[in-house]
Motif scaffolding. Structure first.
Motif, PDB file in Angstrom:
ATOM      1  N   PHE A  66       0.854  -1.196   0.000  1.00  0.00           N
ATOM      2  CA  PHE A  66       0.000   0.000   0.000  1.00  0.00           C
ATOM      3  C   PHE A  66       0.887   1.241   0.000  1.00  0.00           C
ATOM      4  O   PHE A  66       2.054   1.171   0.383  1.00  0.00           O
ATOM      5  N   PRO A  67       0.346   2.393  -0.417  1.00  0.00           N
ATOM      6  CA  PRO A  67       1.193   3.574  -0.637  1.00  0.00           C
ATOM      7  C   PRO A  67       1.799   4.173   0.632  1.00  0.00           C
ATOM      8  O   PRO A  67       1.249   4.059   1.722  1.00  0.00           O
ATOM      9  N   LEU A  68       2.913   4.826   0.404  1.00  0.00           N
ATOM     10  CA  LEU A  68       3.620   5.565   1.452  1.00  0.00           C
ATOM     11  C   LEU A  68       2.806   6.777   1.918  1.00  0.00           C
ATOM     12  O   LEU A  68       2.817   7.146   3.074  1.00  0.00           O
ATOM     13  N   ARG A 119       2.906   7.710   5.918  1.00  0.00           N
ATOM     14  CA  ARG A 119       2.291   6.734   6.832  1.00  0.00           C
ATOM     15  C   ARG A 119       3.086   6.531   8.118  1.00  0.00           C
ATOM     16  O   ARG A 119       4.294   6.239   8.060  1.00  0.00           O
ATOM     17  N   PRO A 120       2.425   6.665   9.271  1.00  0.00           N
ATOM     18  CA  PRO A 120       3.038   6.261  10.528  1.00  0.00           C
ATOM     19  C   PRO A 120       2.675   4.801  10.802  1.00  0.00           C
ATOM     20  O   PRO A 120       3.269   4.124  11.639  1.00  0.00           O
ATOM     21  N   TRP A 127      -7.839   0.062   5.315  1.00  0.00           N
ATOM     22  CA  TRP A 127      -9.284  -0.131   5.532  1.00  0.00           C
ATOM     23  C   TRP A 127     -10.112   0.620   4.516  1.00  0.00           C
ATOM     24  O   TRP A 127     -11.201   0.174   4.143  1.00  0.00           O
ATOM     25  N   ASP A 128      -9.588   1.711   4.019  1.00  0.00           N
ATOM     26  CA  ASP A 128     -10.277   2.398   2.926  1.00  0.00           C
ATOM     27  C   ASP A 128     -10.321   1.505   1.683  1.00  0.00           C
ATOM     28  O   ASP A 128     -11.285   1.502   0.931  1.00  0.00           O
ATOM     29  N   THR A 129      -9.231   0.727   1.506  1.00  0.00           N
ATOM     30  CA  THR A 129      -9.160  -0.188   0.362  1.00  0.00           C
ATOM     31  C   THR A 129     -10.011  -1.440   0.594  1.00  0.00           C
ATOM     32  O   THR A 129     -10.670  -1.931  -0.325  1.00  0.00           O
TER      33      THR A 129
END
Length: 490
Positions: A66-68, A119-120, A127-129
């Motif tokens: 998933f993206p940074l 992202r931390p 969860w959006d995905t």
RNA sequence: CGGGGCGUAGCGCAGCCCGGUAGCGCAUCUGCUUUGGGAGCAGAGGGUCGCAGGUUCAAAUCCUGUCGCCCCGACCA
């Protein structure tokens, strides 16, 4: 004593930094709080990663990425989560630079419409995905892991233990029932425990965190806690039961077999490059790093010794078949035949780097059919026959692995205490450190008071608690169901 | 964000108080001798002294500002 390494007794913190520098594990970067992981350190991480990845796949998980960058708005969707992470997020506000007479500057024209955060942790974007991935109970469970870097804007950093950017894995699973998610949370905690103990040779205590130590957004946080040589605890891994918090925040529902629309149950779990710090502070000594054979990038180093060119040829041709036999036996062997460094220098260097076994071969040995074998953990040397090394060496590596674990376990037992009064509790912390079992009334107020007065925190309420009989809280005298585990920690 | 420390050769440091045009150890390169626990000798290369102003005939050194990093605490994996 290896020069350039401060002794543990003199200054444990400096010793830790010296080990990292001298063993070439990592160095400080030009950016505050960030590190360069050097080849020696990265090879260790790769070995850890390989074992963990295998264990994740054996338990049915798949890797994804998933993206940074995460839209700023995502973070605010789960109230507890944003509260926990808001203070330590790097924010992307602009997209380009412009040339100026002094070099480059941020182009004010390039301000982003919606700012991004680095992202931390990835719960929100995942969860959006997952909302898109999940419609029916037949889409569940989702068992995904990602290997990634994350950024947390820390005020105070320490190499490996707390850096602004670190490498980790984060597992994110989605389930149809609460029970299934809870089983998953505990299962992955057991995976971490197995990894820590069987591969890192680092004994850990599993348990549940108190509310104040819980992951932001979790219903329950489980952890593995290890005890370092200086008597401070290290949270080495966490597994979270997230309930339906993220499903509700991101509206992730599924139609169950009974036709009802329900929120999904979630878990997340992670371990990071912090484990390398834990590994260092579990086994290493004043001579340098000590690595458990199962994770050591090099398990056996071979050092040839010669004077003349004839001896060199002789020694190297003697070593060749031994090395090949060990490679065939699956041993990670390194031959260091550099001729610009003396054997003594190599001995010291590989000791600093923590290589578990060293085989030295000189003319004396080629004459007698022997090799000289030296163990890093005990620093014992012996001269033995070259015959049968392909059986002896793997067995010895396993013996070292077991010895390291046993010694670490014995040390932890020695450094684990029971306090029956608050005065005794304080005295133990000041004089000995280590884990301290004590009764606590279960309130956050008492927990905070203890933390403020002693700097000790509740590391966990152990699952397998040896002190599980009821008693009175050491501070308030109120009733307590069982003792909990305290320590000062990293 | 407080307290302390440090920015001088790849690394570790001295020089700064008391201004005079940069030095030591390790590492690197060359040569010879060495090699069973961090080798020896001889020679060589390498630095706009964090940055910007100021004082001065002259600044690594004095003054002002500024940036950065490390360590110790408060927050956190």
């Amino acid at each position: 004593m290896a020069k350039n390494i401060t002794t543990q007794q003199k200054d444990y913190s400096q010793w830790y930094l010296d080990i990292i520098r001298e063993a070439k594990l990592a160095q400080h970067s030009p950016v505050r709080g960030c590190m360069v992981i050097r080849p020696n350190g990265y090879a260790l991480w790769e070995n850890m990663k390989a074992e963990l990845d295998r264990m994740f796949k054996e338990t049915g998980h798949e890797n994804a990425y998933f993206p940074l960058f995460i839209p700023k708005s995502f973070l605010s969707k789960e109230a507890q989560h944003v509260e926990g992470f808001a203070k330590e997020c790097a924010v992307i506000t602009h997209s380009r630079l412009i040339n100026t007479p002094d070099g480059v500057d941020v182009d004010p024209e390039s301000r982003l419409e919606e700012e991004l955060i680095v992202r931390p942790t990835s719960e929100t974007i995942i969860w959006d995905t997952y909302r898109d991935w999940i419609q029916s109970y037949r889409d569940l469970p989702i068992l995904v892991n990602q290997w990634a870097n994350v950024v947390r804007w820390e005020m105070r950093t320490r190499l490996f233990l707390r850096t602004m950017e670190f490498l980790w894995q984060e597992g994110h699973t989605a389930h149809a029932t609460r029970e299934e998610a809870e089983i998953e949370t505990r299962k992955m905690l057991e995976v971490y425990k197995t990894f820590a103990q069987d591969f890192m040779a680092m004994p850990v205590i599993t348990g549940v965190k108190t509310a104040s130590e819980r992951f932001a957004g979790a219903v329950d946080t489980y952890c593995i806690e290890a005890l370092m040589q200086d008597g401070k605890a290290l949270q080495a891994g966490t597994s979270h039961f997230l309930g339906q918090n993220f499903a509700k925040a991101f509206n992730v529902t599924f139609q169950d077999s009974d036709g009802q629309l329900k929120y999904v149950w979630a878990t997340s779990w992670g371990v990071s490059t912090r484990l390398i710090g834990g590994l260092i502070m579990t086994h290493s000594d004043d001579h340098g790093l000590v690595l458990p054979p199962r994770l050591a990038p090099t398990q056996v180093v071979m050092v040839p010794i010669w004077k003349s060119e004839e001896e060199r040829t002789q020694v190297l041709s003697y070593i060749g078949p031994i090395r090949q036999a060990l490679l065939n036996a699956g041993v990670r062997v390194k031959l260091d035949d550099r001729d610009n460094l003396k054997p003594g220098w190599k001995f010291t260097q590989y000791e600093i780097e923590g290589v578990p076994l060293r085989i030295a071969v000189g003319p004396r040995d080629t004459q007698n059919g022997n090799i000289e074998l030296a163990r890093r953990d005990t620093r014992e040397k012996s001269v033995i026959s070259k015959e049968g090394l392909e059986q002896k060496i793997p067995a010895l590596l396993e013996e070292i692995q077991a010895t390291l674990f046993t010694q670490a376990l014995e040390r932890r037992e020695r450094d684990t205490h029971v306090a029956t009064s608050y005065d005794a509790f304080k005295q133990i912390l000041d004089e000995k450190g280590g884990f301290v079992y004590a009764h606590w009334d279960g309130t956050p107020e008492t927990e905070t008071k203890i933390k403020e007065e002693t700097k000790a925190t509740i590391r966990c309420i152990p699952f397998d608690n040896p002190h599980n009989s009821p008693g009175k809280c050491m501070v308030t005298g109120k009733s307590s169901e069982q003792m909990v585990l305290f320590a000062r920690s990293y």
